[in-house]
Design an enzyme around this catalytic site. Structure first.
Site, PDB file in Angstrom:
ATOM      1  CD  GLU A  81     -51.942 -32.034  19.912  1.00 54.17           C
ATOM      2  OE1 GLU A  81     -52.184 -32.584  21.001  1.00 54.17           O
ATOM      3  OE2 GLU A  81     -51.301 -32.574  18.996  1.00 54.17           O
ATOM      4  NE  ARG A  91     -38.964 -35.103  18.422  1.00 46.93           N
ATOM      5  CZ  ARG A  91     -38.748 -34.799  17.139  1.00 46.93           C
ATOM      6  NH1 ARG A  91     -37.837 -35.412  16.434  1.00 46.93           N
ATOM      7  NH2 ARG A  91     -39.488 -33.864  16.548  1.00 46.93           N
ATOM      8  CB  CYS A 144     -46.063 -27.669  18.276  1.00 45.25           C
ATOM      9  SG  CYS A 144     -45.679 -27.558  16.527  1.00 45.25           S
ATOM     10  CG  HIS A 168     -49.333 -31.418  16.095  1.00 42.06           C
ATOM     11  ND1 HIS A 168     -49.301 -31.459  17.471  1.00 42.06           N
ATOM     12  CD2 HIS A 168     -48.164 -30.819  15.715  1.00 42.06           C
ATOM     13  CE1 HIS A 168     -48.157 -30.908  17.901  1.00 42.06           C
ATOM     14  NE2 HIS A 168     -47.457 -30.514  16.860  1.00 42.06           N
TER      15      HIS A 168
END
Ligand code: PCA
Length: 225
Positions: A81, A91, A144, A168
């Protein structure tokens, strides 16, 4: 050089029984990379408690380098990332049932932080070892990203210039099989052994080569400078 390499992984979440991120961190625990021992810490997948665990781990180990790791269902490679954003927009609910929408990680913090790991070199080294890897420009807006932001914010406050960042990882094959057998779209996956190989090589690349500037950039020149 001594010092430890801190890897963090998360508890299982979202209905999964496992989380490859903590399995991966544990699999590398005890290995020595460039003279530094790898330690692994497990973080709860909870907005409220994950940062407390992270900060305690930083205190406990005073690491030389930090790589936080999380699961990203649907991704097919190790994704390094680039940027952590100062936003939580959950979400799904976390493991404590909290689902914050449109709130800041730190209302007084900057909008974003860059990874301070040499992520392009790391991804290239991983690919040379035969493991798929890429750079990602979004760590999402769930736990995260929050941990990534909190890590960079904390490390930015240290004078020591400790490189840190986030990676990830895909689902494990067993997780993808389970999804397929319950009628969900078949997801990409990667075997744990591949993740272990790739992460080991990534850490070697990060520690062997000189680390770029603290913004993770190779040059201090900018378009507007
Ligand atoms: N992945 C989630 C949180 C924990 C994890 O392993 C995420 O990408 O935000």
């Amino acid at each position: 050089m001594s010092g430890v390499i801190l890897l963090t992984g998360f508890d299982a979440f979202g209905g999964d029984a496992v989380n490859p991120s903590i399995d991966l961190a544990r699999a590398l625990e005890g290995e020595v990379v460039d003279g530094s021992r790898v330690v692994a810490e497990q973080l709860p997948c909870e907005f409220a408690r994950s940062t407390t665990f992270l900060f305690a781990a930083l205190e406990r180990w005073s690491p030389r380098l930090v790589l936080a790791i999380g699961q990203a269902g649907g991704r097919a490679d190790l994704s390094f990332e680039r940027i952590a954003i100062n936003l939580i927009d959950a979400r799904i609910a976390d493991n404590a049932g909290a689902q914050p929408i449109d709130v800041a990680v730190d209302p007084d913090g900057p909008a974003a932080y860059f990874s301070t790991l040499p992520i392009k070199r790391m991804a290239a080294a991983v690919r040379r070892a035969g493991v798929p890897a890429s750079i990602s420009y979004s760590a999402g807006s769930f736990v995260c990203n929050q941990i990534f932001y909190a890590l960079q914010h904390r490390l930015a406050g240290y004078s020591a210039g400790i490189p840190g960042g986030f990676m990830h990882v895909p689902l494990l094959p067993e997780q993808a099989v389970r999804r397929a057998s319950t009628g969900q779209a078949i997801s990409a996956s990667m075997a744990l052994a591949q993740m272990v190989l790739g992460t080991r090589v990534a850490l070697q690349a990060a520690l062997r080569d000189p680390v770029p500037g603290m913004a993770g950039l190779e040059s201090s020149e900018g378009i507007l400078s």
